[in-house]
Design an enzyme around this catalytic site. Structure first.
Site, PDB file in Angstrom:
ATOM      1  N   SER A 152       1.168   4.178   2.895  1.00 34.61           N
ATOM      2  CA  SER A 152       0.560   2.949   3.376  1.00 34.61           C
ATOM      3  C   SER A 152       1.501   2.217   4.339  1.00 34.61           C
ATOM      4  O   SER A 152       1.887   2.769   5.360  1.00 34.61           O
ATOM      5  CB  SER A 152       0.176   2.072   2.179  1.00 34.61           C
ATOM      6  OG  SER A 152      -0.612   0.986   2.558  1.00 34.61           O
TER       7      SER A 152
ATOM      8  N   HIS B 225      -3.788   5.361   5.700  1.00 35.85           N
ATOM      9  CA  HIS B 225      -5.147   4.877   5.446  1.00 35.85           C
ATOM     10  C   HIS B 225      -5.336   3.519   6.115  1.00 35.85           C
ATOM     11  O   HIS B 225      -4.369   2.860   6.501  1.00 35.85           O
ATOM     12  CB  HIS B 225      -5.427   4.795   3.943  1.00 35.85           C
ATOM     13  CG  HIS B 225      -4.546   3.816   3.213  1.00 35.85           C
ATOM     14  ND1 HIS B 225      -4.681   2.452   3.350  1.00 35.85           N
ATOM     15  CD2 HIS B 225      -3.530   4.004   2.344  1.00 35.85           C
ATOM     16  CE1 HIS B 225      -3.792   1.848   2.595  1.00 35.85           C
ATOM     17  NE2 HIS B 225      -3.068   2.763   1.976  1.00 35.85           N
TER      18      HIS B 225
END
Length: 233
Positions: A116, A139
């Site tokens: 992330s 993501h």
């Protein structure tokens, strides 16, 4: 006797720094370089406190440490060790920008994972390594709490996403179109959007510079420090 007492005091101080902040200065190497070691472990904690049972890296601790390392003439380079699940986006970007703006040679090493917001952190250094078993998850931005379903909220998310994309592209070798493709893939994660990359795949994608471990990272950083000192003369 005084030398022994000073050495003992220095060791105690170093142990305390490792225990409290996950940082220490490496200075016993053959090159006689002083390397500032910063570890970013667990969740990146931002403006809100994480639960007490969660391992965190607090950005209000990391930012002053990086400022100190930049201002300290005795520090020759910075080594960043990463094993993070991600966390607060603004805090993670703040740390990444601090590392990227350092005038001193910097190297990162991904151990375990850098997921992330850990992706910008991993690529923020001058050179990056990942261990063969390491992983990175890319993501879209997520947000906890109440979200108002209006166009302004969507645009706000888009702007945050664009900041992250631009930072990663600027500080790595991946194309923006390829990064977006990995970020929006619907076939790699169960019930989610994004992509999991292992060590070799991160290098092939252009996110990370090389596969390696701690010896490789230290060797590279010492070489970069030597080159930096030659250019500075």
């Amino acid at each position: 006797m005084q030398d022994q007492e000073k050495q003992q005091s220095d060791r105690q101080e170093a142990n305390e720094q490792v225990r409290e902040y996950g940082q220490v200065v490496l200075k016993e190497n053959s090159s006689r370089h002083q390397i500032y070691l910063l570890s970013i472990i667990g969740e990146i904690e931002g403006h809100e406190h994480s639960p007490s049972n969660v391992k965190t890296t607090k950005y209000e601790h990391v930012l002053p440490q990086l400022a100190m390392a930049e201002d300290n003439c005795d520090i020759d380079g910075i080594l960043v060790l990463l094993n993070t699940m991600g966390g607060d986006v603004e805090a993670g970007l703040a740390i990444a920008e601090m590392i990227a703006s350092s005038s001193k040679p910097t190297v990162s090493l991904v151990l375990g994972g850098s997921h992330s917001i850990g992706v910008p952190l991993a690529v923020s250094t001058d050179y990056s390594f990942i261990v063969p078993s390491g992983t990175m998850i890319i993501h879209p931005v997520r947000m906890n709490g109440m979200v108002i379903g209006v166009i302004q909220t969507y645009e706000y998310f888009e702007r945050i996403q664009e900041r992250i994309l631009n930072f990663i592209v600027k500080n790595s070798h991946i194309e923006k179109s390829r990064l977006k493709e990995l970020m929006l893939d619907t076939s790699k994660l169960a019930k989610d959007v994004g992509t999991v990359l292992d060590g070799e795949e991160t290098v092939a994608a252009g996110l990370i510079d090389a596969i390696g471990g701690i010896s490789d990272a230290l060797r590279k950083l010492n070489e970069m420090i030597d080159d930096f000192k030659i250019r500075s003369c």
